[in-house]
Structures are given as structure tokens and as C-alpha cells.
Enzyme design. Sequence first.
Site, PDB file in Angstrom:
ATOM      1  N   CYS A  19       0.778  -1.262  -0.041  1.00 48.06           N
ATOM      2  CA  CYS A  19       0.040   0.014   0.040  1.00 48.06           C
ATOM      3  C   CYS A  19       0.768   1.342  -0.257  1.00 48.06           C
ATOM      4  O   CYS A  19       1.387   1.646  -0.940  1.00 48.06           O
ATOM      5  CB  CYS A  19      -1.026  -0.213   1.127  1.00 48.06           C
ATOM      6  SG  CYS A  19      -2.374   0.966   0.647  1.00 48.06           S
TER       7      CYS A  19
ATOM      8  N   HIS B  25      -3.400  -5.098   0.271  1.00 50.56           N
ATOM      9  CA  HIS B  25      -2.870  -5.689   1.387  1.00 50.56           C
ATOM     10  C   HIS B  25      -2.731  -7.144   1.417  1.00 50.56           C
ATOM     11  O   HIS B  25      -3.825  -7.657   1.837  1.00 50.56           O
ATOM     12  CB  HIS B  25      -3.523  -4.995   2.612  1.00 50.56           C
ATOM     13  CG  HIS B  25      -3.386  -3.648   3.026  1.00 50.56           C
ATOM     14  ND1 HIS B  25      -2.481  -3.140   3.834  1.00 50.56           N
ATOM     15  CD2 HIS B  25      -4.154  -2.382   2.614  1.00 50.56           C
ATOM     16  CE1 HIS B  25      -2.395  -1.987   3.933  1.00 50.56           C
ATOM     17  NE2 HIS B  25      -3.459  -1.275   3.058  1.00 50.56           N
TER      18      HIS B  25
ATOM     19  N   GLU C  14      -1.197  -9.060   3.207  1.00 51.82           N
ATOM     20  CA  GLU C  14      -1.091  -9.822   4.390  1.00 51.82           C
ATOM     21  C   GLU C  14      -2.442  -9.982   5.000  1.00 51.82           C
ATOM     22  O   GLU C  14      -2.598 -10.946   6.085  1.00 51.82           O
ATOM     23  CB  GLU C  14      -0.440  -8.459   5.313  1.00 51.82           C
ATOM     24  CG  GLU C  14      -1.043  -7.277   5.783  1.00 51.82           C
ATOM     25  CD  GLU C  14      -0.727  -6.081   4.784  1.00 51.82           C
ATOM     26  OE1 GLU C  14      -0.639  -6.444   3.434  1.00 51.82           O
ATOM     27  OE2 GLU C  14      -1.204  -5.137   5.152  1.00 51.82           O
TER      28      GLU C  14
HETATM   29  N1  GLN Z   1      -1.916   6.733   3.030  1.00 53.61           N
HETATM   30  C1  GLN Z   1      -2.144   6.004   1.930  1.00 53.61           C
HETATM   31  C2  GLN Z   1      -3.373   6.132   1.168  1.00 53.61           C
HETATM   32  O1  GLN Z   1      -4.341   6.600   1.993  1.00 53.61           O
HETATM   33  C3  GLN Z   1      -1.787   4.463   2.095  1.00 53.61           C
HETATM   34  C4  GLN Z   1      -2.591   3.709   2.710  1.00 53.61           C
HETATM   35  C5  GLN Z   1      -2.099   2.445   3.290  1.00 53.61           C
HETATM   36  O2  GLN Z   1      -1.202   2.316   3.414  1.00 53.61           O
HETATM   37  N2  GLN Z   1      -2.907   1.733   3.880  1.00 53.61           N
HETATM   38  O3  GLN Z   1      -3.713   5.915  -0.030  1.00 53.61           O
END
Ligand code: GLN
Length: 543
Positions: free
Chosen positions: A386, A515, A517
Site C-alpha cells: 500500500c 494488502h 497480508e
Molecule cells: N496513505 C495511503 C493512502 O491512503 C496509503 C494507505 C495504506 O498504506 N493503507 O492511500
Amino acid sequence: MARYIFVIGGVMSGIGKGVSTASIGNILQSYGFSVTAIKIDPYLNVDAGTMNPIEHGEVFVTEDGLECDQDIGNYERFLGQAMFRHNYMTTGQVYQSVIAKERAMYYGGKCVEVVPHITGEIIDRIELAARKTKSDFVLIEIGGTVGEYQNNIFLEAGRMMKLRAPEKVMFVMVSYLPVPKMIGEMKTKPTQHAVRILNSAGIQPDIILARSDYPIDAPRKQKIAIFCNIGEDDVISAPDIHSIYEIPVNFEKDNLGKQILSKFGLTRRRSNMRDWRTLVRRIKNVKKTVRIAIAGKYFTTGKFMLSDSYISVIESVKHAAWRLGYNPDIHWIDAEEYEKKPAKIRELKKFDGIIVPGGFGSRGVEGKIKAIKLARTKHIPYLGLCYGMQLAVLEFARNVVGLKKAHTTEIDPKTPHPVIATMPEQETHMKQKEYGGSMRLGMYPCALKKETVSFRAYGEKNIFERHRHRYEVNNEYREKLEQAGLVIAGVNPQRNLVEVIELPKHPFFVGTQFHPEFKSMPLCPHPLFRGFLKAAIKRNKKR
Ligand code: GLN
């Protein structure tokens, strides 16, 4: 009809109530029963999305897009099945729906009261989960510890359910037995007090899980039995052990499954834990080590280090490493350090792989970008999750494409090169301060490009993964990035959003907007984590 098992904490929090709940579920499954689990968070927050990970731990995301407590992740990993919205409840949710019903005249002019209306809503939600999943057992973990003002209402709901159908409801207390250094003996008194407090809520525990540094011995079992009004066989030893995945096997040594089933009048089945026992054996026998660095920022609270904020990432690394015959030696890197002391970045070279996990805001970002640059240029296996993907794209835009001022609009809304930018609907949310539950959340499809590292890892073209973010790779920069060598390995087919990036001619450099994970299971490690660890192990062997 479902049977309900409430799990309640005694003495103190943080002793593994979630994992204990998940382990009970795992044991019941091994006897051939279907199980679901509900986590109750006694907070006024409607979901966990607005809670800081340092305070509350990781924000887990379900397939249907709920931001919830990390214990839901434990349930998924131990039960090997996906959880949904009905598996999580907060005080905020309960009050929100009762108040909405009151406004809609649902209660027909009655005075709306905490008892019976809030309790009724809690019970309805528990029963809804039972109906939706058609499970034989519903586990209900009440967050916090007995005696806390804010979880009383949930105990009250449990008490009422027991009153209605005594043969269908039982209570398990997860307690803690300290062994103070100056005494050198395991003490049962705090547990006795905790049970008294639970009794004052009208609840008698049926089983006590005795968490401690050590296994509980016979004299202490007897003591708890007498003072807590419980059978000796219902005090289950729960010492600290090598890995959390050993807990169900360990509970079974003390016959937890049989004790639970006999209380419900179910004695007929035998358990089959073969796969799980194989996993435990494999974990115990691993001898070799692979060194992984996780560069993040949600670690410290006062003088203490916490790893709870990244629990799913850590577990995913473990699942994959164990499967490949290695123990992961995971190091926490506070990325901010590389901003203060740039020379320190060299320490990263001693690792076999680097992960930059999810994150928000500006703290530590330049440090993370430095770490990513090192991974790219020194050919150290890299997995970006992400934010870790977005920052890898920024690093590439700045240092390979040459857009020195490239940034994400999350940090620099006026950047001349918004390589990572927000989606239009997100701008509206933010303008209107609609922060709760409004990110791009939950499961979305992604189409992988053939002949990429990711495609090879997954072994299929169409994948589904979970998301939690407001920002995206800006499609206006896609061509420039690709021309300079960045591989767009996966896109969302409906909206043409970049979901996976890679670098060719690198042992492993993959970033995902989603994600992975959240989907790794101990019995089924995630393909990307496997790919990443394979590359890390290769580097390890070359040393
Ligand atoms: N801050 C970034 C976004 O909102 C990444 C979010 C995250 O890593 N879950 O897109």
C-alpha cells in the site's frame, strides 16, 4: 440452533484473549463443527478505521470492507475462513443503530433504555451472525477486562442470553496468573478477584484459561477450583509457548475441547488436528534464519516497542518463511532515523529482504523512500504494501524518471508532479470531513499481466485482494513511469487503477496497492510473501 461461547478477560488485557478465542474455534472445528466468531470492542468508535494503530493495534480489513480489530485477523488465520461485518461489533455501532431506530419510531413510542433496548440490539447482532453463517458455534469475545465500566452492557447481554437458554450458552474466562520474581510462586488471587467481579455481573465462568509464563500445577488448579467455584478439569493450562499456532494443540493437552463439548451435552465426536499438528511440528523444527527488515513508524509508545500495528504483516512473513523451512528474524526499523542520520541507511544491507508496510501521513516518509532506493539499487528483495507501493513509485519517479519533486498529494497537495494522487470521490469525502469508513475498502479484483513476477507467484491472472487507501498511482504519469522501466503488473479492470508494480532485472521488487497480508493463512501462506521470502532466502544463501 447455534451454541454461544462468551470469552471474557480477567485480571488484565494483552494476554492473548483473541488468540485464545480463535484457538477455541480451531479446536471445535477439529471436532467437525462449524464455527464463527464475533469480536466486541467496547469503544464508541463505529469501527476501528478511526483508531490510531499505536493505541489500538492494526486495523484489519474484511472482504466486505469493514475496518476492524486485529483479532478478526486472528480468527481468520486460526479458523481458515473469511470474516465479515457481522463478526465485529462496537458500542458505537450498537448505539448508532438503536438511535436510528428510535428516530424511525421503530420502538413505537416506548422510552428507549439501555436495558432492554441496547442489550436487545447486542443480542440481535449476535444471533444475526449465527443465522447468517449457520454455524454450530458462535464465539463472542468481549474486549477489555471484567470490571471495566464500558463492557458491562455486553456482559449483561450475555447473562440474558444464558437466562433464556442455559443449555446453549457458556462463559470462558481468560485470566492471568502472575509469578512475581520476589515470591517465585504462581499467584491465583487476581484470578479469584476477577471471578468475583464477573459473579457480581450475574455470570459464573464455566471454564478458566490460566494464562501465565508457566503451566499451571495441581495445587493451583485446586485453589482456583475451590475459590472460583469451578471444576478442577475446567481450569486449563495456558502457558507462554513457542508460537501462537501451538495454542490449540496445547489447550487440547488439557482436554479443552472435551470439557466444552461435554458441557453442551456433545460427546460423540473425535478431533482431527492433523494439518494443524503438522504445522506446529514444522514450526518447531525450523533451524535456519532469514533476516527481514520492516521499515515503518507505528512502533513506539513511551519507552516500549509494540509490534501489534503490523501483526498481519508479521504473521504473513512467518507463514511463508516457515513453509520454506526458515525462521524469520524480523527487525523493526524506525524509518524516521534515516532522515536524522542518513549514514545509518547502510545497516539495511545486512538484511535479506525489506518490507515497507501500509501507513499514513508524512512522518518517516523520506526515510522510507531512502530505504526503498537502497533496496532498488542494491538489489535487496523488496515488498511494498500500500503506502510501501506508493512510495516505491515516488522513489522511481524522482530518481529514475527524474521528476525530482514528485510527491503524493497526501503530503504535498501542491506538488508539481502528483504521481500519487487522490481519487475524485475521496476528495469529496475529505472536503466534507467524512473520514470514517470512506476509504477504498475491502475486496476488489485485479488482473495480472502475464510474464510478471506477480503472475508467476499467484499462478493465475485474476486475483482478489483487500484494500484500504485514499490515494492511487496517477494514471497521467503511467506512460512516463513505464517508459523508464517500471512494470505495471496488475490493474483493477473496472477503473483501470494501478494495483501492482514491479521492477524487472531485480531479484524481487514488488509493490501492491492492496494488502496481501490480510489473506495469508498459516496453512496457506500468501503467494507474494512466498515469492518475497524465496528471494530473501536466496540472498541469505549467497552470504
Ligand atoms: N496513505 C495511503 C493512502 O491512503 C496509503 C494507505 C495504506 O498504506 N493503507 O492511500
